[in-house]
Every structure is written in C-alpha cells, then in structure tokens.
Design an enzyme around this catalytic site. Sequence first.
Site, PDB file in Angstrom:
ATOM      1  CB  CYS A 113      -0.907   0.014   1.231  1.00  0.00           C
ATOM      2  SG  CYS A 113      -2.005  -1.392   1.429  1.00  0.00           S
ATOM      3  CG  HIS A 252      -2.700   3.612   2.044  1.00  0.00           C
ATOM      4  ND1 HIS A 252      -3.576   3.305   1.064  1.00  0.00           N
ATOM      5  CD2 HIS A 252      -2.967   2.447   2.694  1.00  0.00           C
ATOM      6  CE1 HIS A 252      -3.484   1.451   1.198  1.00  0.00           C
ATOM      7  NE2 HIS A 252      -3.786   1.500   2.536  1.00  0.00           N
ATOM      8  CG  ASN A 282      -6.976   0.085   1.616  1.00  0.00           C
ATOM      9  OD1 ASN A 282      -6.081   0.018   0.918  1.00  0.00           O
ATOM     10  ND2 ASN A 282      -6.318  -0.718   2.611  1.00  0.00           N
TER      11      ASN A 282
END
Length: 325
Positions: A113, A252, A282
């Site tokens: 990520c 993020h 996400n």
Amino acid sequence: MSDVRILGTGAYVPDRVVLNDEVGAAAGVDDAWITRKTGIRQRRYAAPGQATSDLAAEAARAALEAAGITADQLSVIVVATSTPDRPQPPTAAYVQQRLGAAAAAAFDVNAVCSGSVFALSAAEGVLARRGGHALVIGADIYSRILDPTDRKTVILFGDGAGALVLGPAQSGPRIRHSALHTFGEMSHLIEVPAGGSRRPLDPAGLHEGQQYFAMIGREVRRFVNDHLPQLAKQFLHEAGVIPDDIRHFVPHQANGILLQEVFDKMALPHATMHQTLADHANTGAASIPLTLDAAARQGAFNPGELILIAGFGGGMAAGLALVEW
C-alpha cells in the site's frame, strides 16, 4: 530552467459498485457495522475479464490527457502493485503495450500500500539520469485475493488505479522531498502466505486458504499509530518545513477510523485531510494517486500550497512525499 514537475493526474475505478451489505454477507456483518468500524460505504470491483493492467492503462490515459502529452513521449513507466496480472512478466509491460509507449522502459514496484510513493521516487531517479517523461501508476485488484468470510479484511478493500505524469516544466506541482522506510522485522503482519517461492500454491494451500490476503489488524494499527506520526515529524524537519506550513494531507486510504487517529497525532493545524475511502475503500497502491487526482480535479489545491503524502502498509513500509502544488 525546467524542473521535474507533476504534469497531470488520472484515475480509474471499475463500473461495479459493491455495497457494504453485499460484501459483508458472507462475513457475518452488515452495513452499519462496517460503516462504524471503517467509514467505508461502498467500493468498486473489477469485472471478471479485467486485470490490474487494464485498470492501470485507463488511469494512465486519463493522466496523459491531463498532462497534454502522448504515450510515445514517455521514457519510463513504473507500476506499483501487489496484485499483478501474473507473477511475471511485469504488469508495467502490459501497460506499455496497451498505451503504445514503445520507447518507455517499464517495470513494477511492490511495496504493497506504500507502493505509489516508492514508485514515484523510483521514477524521479530514472528521469534524473534519462530525462523525458515518466508515468507512475498505482493499481490493484484486491477483490481477487480476499477471503469472503474474513470480516477483518474483506470489508476494507476495493479495486482501482491512479496515475501521475512527471516531466520537465518551468511551473506546476513539484516534489520537494521524499523518504522511504521499511521495517522488515514486521513483514509477517501483512502477507499472502502462498503463491511464491517460499510456498508455491498447491492443492493443500488452496484448501487452507493460503492464497488469500492476511493481516494482523491490531498490530498493523499499532504500527501506523506508533511510527507514522514520528516519521512524518522527522520528514518535515528534513524537508525544512514546519507542521503549520502543511495545507493538505493525502494519506493511504486504509480505514477511516485509523486515518482520523493518525491525523490527530500528526498535529497539522492548518491541513485538510483528503479521503476517498467512503466510496472506494482501500485500493492498495492506487489509493494515494486516486485520492490526489480526485482532490486536484475538485480544485482543492492552490498554487504554492504544501501537500504531505503518506503511504503505509505491508513490508511493513512507509513512504512520504512533500509536494508543492
């Protein structure tokens, strides 16, 4: 004199909208529970025929259009992903072919990520030696590696892609500073156990669910809360700015509750935190460029404003970038 600047941004999400009640059904949770725990309302899932490179190419085309350049002007394409089309060749090679960017070197970066920040730093390094233009893409299809019965993970993720074009310009957004960190001793906190050289995926592994994304959620949360604020404080000091100077925070998009905890600890009194996770969840390496593109297209950034970008995730890794818009 020209400098390397961000010339354009782009993003792409698949058509299929997946609401909380649908994704939570097999995991035994409902919309209210997911919203309360994560701040996520919905996400997008790739169609059966779509691969990561397809999403990446669509985001790339949007970024190239925004930048006003063509694919044949690219020197390098860097794709950040932890859900590649195949173990090899690199997903970036497929993107290069789809775009017709024959002159561009193309390779992947896997920092999970945090990948888009690592890819951004890698692309800057290539341009410093080679010149020309770079395409940086974050793209992931997490819906293919999630255990539908695991409420700790299946509710969190969606599919998408975001892209940036870098190149020489006398004005426009520029990357003033970046820093990359990896804490390998914590690499067990986030993993896909099987499918690599450590454990090839075999029938026994499939039976055990070893092909699925796994995460020790509480430890990941502790890692982010313990490390990211301090890393950001150190980063801003190295960049020669103070927290009061930051006007925007693009993290993020891990979990809305976690992001608020971290943002409060960051102590950025004049900053706006930008989020897309309510609608997109996400999206892995895509989440930062996707969110940056959304904010840019909404006119959220003014010339000269400082943006702090923070990626964090598997590895465990953290990547920070300071952008002057």
